[in-house]
Design a protein around this motif. Structure first.
Motif, PDB file in Angstrom:
ATOM      1  N   TYR A   1       0.842  -1.209   0.000  1.00 22.24           N
ATOM      2  CA  TYR A   1       0.000   0.000   0.000  1.00 22.24           C
ATOM      3  C   TYR A   1       0.872   1.253   0.000  1.00 22.24           C
ATOM      4  CZ  TYR A   1       0.736   0.664   5.032  1.00 22.24           C
ATOM      5  OH  TYR A   1       1.308   0.887   6.260  1.00 22.24           O
TER       6      TYR A   1
ATOM      7  N   GLN B   1       9.451   2.554   9.473  1.00 24.74           N
ATOM      8  CA  GLN B   1       7.986   2.502   9.558  1.00 24.74           C
ATOM      9  C   GLN B   1       7.500   2.574  11.003  1.00 24.74           C
ATOM     10  OE1 GLN B   1       6.078   3.099   7.149  1.00 24.74           O
ATOM     11  NE2 GLN B   1       7.603   3.053   5.528  1.00 24.74           N
ATOM     12  N   SER B   2       6.592   1.675  11.390  1.00 22.85           N
ATOM     13  CA  SER B   2       5.930   1.847  12.699  1.00 22.85           C
ATOM     14  C   SER B   2       6.860   1.673  13.894  1.00 22.85           C
ATOM     15  CB  SER B   2       4.790   0.854  12.838  1.00 22.85           C
ATOM     16  OG  SER B   2       3.677   1.319  12.133  1.00 22.85           O
TER      17      SER B   2
ATOM     18  N   ASN C   1      -1.708   4.122  14.306  1.00 24.08           N
ATOM     19  CA  ASN C   1      -1.537   5.381  13.561  1.00 24.08           C
ATOM     20  C   ASN C   1      -2.213   6.598  14.196  1.00 24.08           C
ATOM     21  OD1 ASN C   1      -0.221   3.614  11.937  1.00 24.08           O
ATOM     22  ND2 ASN C   1      -1.190   4.244  10.022  1.00 24.08           N
TER      23      ASN C   1
ATOM     24  N   GLU D   1       5.298   7.390   0.202  1.00 26.90           N
ATOM     25  CA  GLU D   1       4.264   7.377   1.250  1.00 26.90           C
ATOM     26  C   GLU D   1       3.482   8.696   1.268  1.00 26.90           C
ATOM     27  OE1 GLU D   1       5.380   5.630   4.992  1.00 26.90           O
ATOM     28  OE2 GLU D   1       3.473   6.199   5.916  1.00 26.90           O
TER      29      GLU D   1
ATOM     30  N   ASN E   1      -3.959   8.328   6.211  1.00 24.42           N
ATOM     31  CA  ASN E   1      -3.326   8.929   7.396  1.00 24.42           C
ATOM     32  C   ASN E   1      -3.646  10.426   7.506  1.00 24.42           C
ATOM     33  OD1 ASN E   1      -2.232   6.621   8.441  1.00 24.42           O
ATOM     34  ND2 ASN E   1      -0.193   6.921   7.526  1.00 24.42           N
TER      35      ASN E   1
ATOM     36  N   TYR F   1       5.089  12.679  10.764  1.00 23.43           N
ATOM     37  CA  TYR F   1       4.916  11.247  11.035  1.00 23.43           C
ATOM     38  C   TYR F   1       5.364  10.426   9.813  1.00 23.43           C
ATOM     39  CZ  TYR F   1       2.415   6.816  11.048  1.00 23.43           C
ATOM     40  OH  TYR F   1       2.109   5.481  10.941  1.00 23.43           O
TER      41      TYR F   1
ATOM     42  N   CYS G   1       8.472   7.724   9.612  1.00 19.93           N
ATOM     43  CA  CYS G   1       8.314   6.336   9.167  1.00 19.93           C
ATOM     44  C   CYS G   1       9.295   5.990   8.042  1.00 19.93           C
ATOM     45  CB  CYS G   1       6.885   6.100   8.678  1.00 19.93           C
ATOM     46  SG  CYS G   1       5.666   6.071  10.008  1.00 19.93           S
TER      47      CYS G   1
ATOM     48  N   TYR H   1       0.255  -4.955  17.162  1.00 21.60           N
ATOM     49  CA  TYR H   1      -1.131  -4.681  16.783  1.00 21.60           C
ATOM     50  C   TYR H   1      -2.075  -5.753  17.286  1.00 21.60           C
ATOM     51  CZ  TYR H   1       1.463  -1.367  14.235  1.00 21.60           C
ATOM     52  OH  TYR H   1       2.323  -0.383  13.955  1.00 21.60           O
TER      53      TYR H   1
ATOM     54  N   SER I   1       6.759  -3.915  15.608  1.00 27.16           N
ATOM     55  CA  SER I   1       6.962  -4.260  14.198  1.00 27.16           C
ATOM     56  C   SER I   1       6.764  -3.022  13.324  1.00 27.16           C
ATOM     57  CB  SER I   1       5.930  -5.308  13.785  1.00 27.16           C
ATOM     58  OG  SER I   1       4.631  -4.754  13.923  1.00 27.16           O
TER      59      SER I   1
ATOM     60  N   VAL J   1       5.927  -2.075   8.907  1.00 26.31           N
ATOM     61  CA  VAL J   1       5.601  -2.678   7.614  1.00 26.31           C
ATOM     62  C   VAL J   1       6.792  -2.699   6.651  1.00 26.31           C
ATOM     63  CG1 VAL J   1       3.083  -2.403   7.621  1.00 26.31           C
ATOM     64  CG2 VAL J   1       4.517  -0.520   6.808  1.00 26.31           C
TER      65      VAL J   1
ATOM     66  N   GLY K   1       0.300  -7.586   9.480  1.00 26.25           N
ATOM     67  CA  GLY K   1       1.282  -6.557   9.131  1.00 26.25           C
ATOM     68  C   GLY K   1       2.619  -6.740   9.843  1.00 26.25           C
TER      69      GLY K   1
HETATM   70  O1  DON Z   1       1.396   4.841   8.523  1.00 21.72           O
HETATM   71  C1  DON Z   1       1.632   3.790   7.942  1.00 21.72           C
HETATM   72  O2  DON Z   1       0.751   3.106   7.448  1.00 21.72           O
HETATM   73  C2  DON Z   1       3.066   3.332   7.859  1.00 21.72           C
HETATM   74  N1  DON Z   1       3.932   4.461   7.702  1.00 21.72           N
HETATM   75  C3  DON Z   1       3.476   2.571   9.076  1.00 21.72           C
HETATM   76  C4  DON Z   1       2.587   1.386   9.380  1.00 21.72           C
HETATM   77  C5  DON Z   1       3.278   0.270  10.025  1.00 21.72           C
HETATM   78  O3  DON Z   1       4.468   0.106   9.986  1.00 21.72           O
HETATM   79  C6  DON Z   1       2.423  -0.734  10.660  1.00 21.72           C
HETATM   80  N2  DON Z   1       3.255  -1.816  11.157  1.00 21.72           N
HETATM   81  N3  DON Z   1       3.240  -2.931  11.263  1.00 21.72           N
END
Ligand code: DON
Length: 354
Positions: free
Chosen positions: A59, A95-96, A151, A195, A202, A226, A230, A278, A294, A296, A321
């Motif tokens: 995505y 990322q997250s 998020n 992104e 987001n 943000y 990431c 999550y 974790s 993504v 994820g």
């Molecule tokens: O905001 C987002 O969707 C991504 N920048 C980060 C999401 C993410 O890493 C979820 N993790 N498992």
């Protein structure tokens, strides 16, 4: 110079010999502990090297292009030694996992209550970008019933980092991440662009959090910062060092830099334990006992307080994820090393008269 009595001299020599023996025994056991760690890391790498379960996140278009074969394991022990297997040098976007370190910054600057009052520290049980979770928190649960690792809570946490303008806030964020990692980290511009071009969900979450009063001002800036956080590039070694800084009282075990105060570390770890993976956080904790997070991009960090910080990078993810190989490798290594902080041993039985 007065001559030592002969008997005393003998005792000194014997004592010195004992010390040398003691030290060498200690040294040997430290050495064998080190080789146990190496063996555990190598074994997990060999076991999962060819596993092809899961799929890169797509995505965010840039993430779909990352080599799914990338696989690196790094673990940092209390002496600051880094044990590795596989590719621990190639960078992926954090990322997250970044959410942990922004939360840490806010806790450090504004105290543990700031996060509890504004965002909450409860697991949502929903996906990381759930909008329903925001509606439920606001309308049914009474407000601060989210957490800084999903998020909506993460964008809010970023909005709480203080500074006079976006640059100042960003320097605080990237400075914090760099202190944890022990080297200057940087944004992967291709990921940031990719992104930014595709993060309408987001942006909507940022606006909703503003509408509901979680974000006080400038939600678009918070979402942009943000997105930048990431996109920070890290390799498995960086991530393991960031985890190790949490494992050892907030101080980077190699540079000696205190990234956050020791008393704030348990708060950070607690949120990782309840919400780091999550909707699979409970299952993860059940089998490992480790606070973890974790991303993504394919990374997972995990912390065994006082024992080690570990990270694995492998992009293919499961449905929740979370990196498939990272979960498996960390679980195995943790089992081998006995890193689960909930492990307890029965005490020797004693009568009340003892
Ligand atoms: O905001 C987002 O969707 C991504 N920048 C980060 C999401 C993410 O890493 C979820 N993790 N498992």
């Amino acid at each position: 110079m007065t001559q030592e009595p002969r008997r005393l001299r003998r005792i000194t020599v014997v004592a010195a010999g004992t010390t040398i023996l003691g030290l060498s025994a200690l040294f040997l056991s430290a050495q064998s502990a080190q080789s146990n760690v190496d063996a555990a890391v190598k074994a997990a790498f060999a076991k999962y090297q060819n596993l092809q379960e899961g799929k890169n996140a797509d995505y965010i278009p840039a993430l779909a292009k990352v080599d799914p074969k990338l696989f690196g394991i790094a673990i940092v022990t209390p002496d600051g030694k880094v044990h590795t297997a596989g590719d621990v040098g190639t960078e992926v976007s954090i990322q997250s996992i970044s959410k942990v370190f922004t939360m840490a910054r806010v806790i450090q600057d504004q105290g543990p209550d700031s996060i509890v009052k504004r965002i909450g520290v409860d697991a949502t049980g929903m996906r990381f970008n759930s909008i329903i979770s925001v509606e439920v928190a606001k309308k049914e649960l009474g407000g601060a019933e989210l957490n800084p690792l999903v998020n909506p809570g993460a964008i809010t946490a970023t909005s709480m980092v203080q500074g006079n303008n976006a640059d100042e806030i960003w320097n605080k964020i990237i400075g914090t991440y760099s202190d944890f990692a022990g080297r200057r980290l940087q944004v992967m511009q291709d990921v940031y662009k990719s992104e930014s071009d595709t993060n309408q969900r987001n942006q909507a979450i940022g606006m909703l959090m503003h509408a509901y009063g979680y974000i006080k001002e400038n939600p678009a800036q918070a979402t942009d910062l943000y997105t930048r956080q990431c996109s920070v590039g890290v390799n498995a070694k960086d991530l393991a060092m960031m985890a190790a800084t949490l494992a050892f009282g907030g101080r980077n075990p190699v540079t000696g830099k205190q990234a956050i105060s020791p008393e704030n570390v348990p708060h950070v770890l607690a949120v990782m334990a309840t919400a780091g993976l999550y909707d699979d956080s409970g299952k993860w904790l059940y089998f490992t006992g480790l606070p973890a997070k974790s991303g993504v991009g394919g990374g997972i960090i995990a912390v065994s307080p006082g024992n080690f910080g570990i990270a694995v990078v492998s992009p293919p993810l499961d449905d929740a994820g979370n990196s498939v190989r990272a979960q498996k490798a960390i679980t195995d290594i943790n089992n081998t090393l006995g890193g689960n902080p909930y492990i307890s041993k029965p005490r020797a039985t004693m009568t009340h008269n003892d």
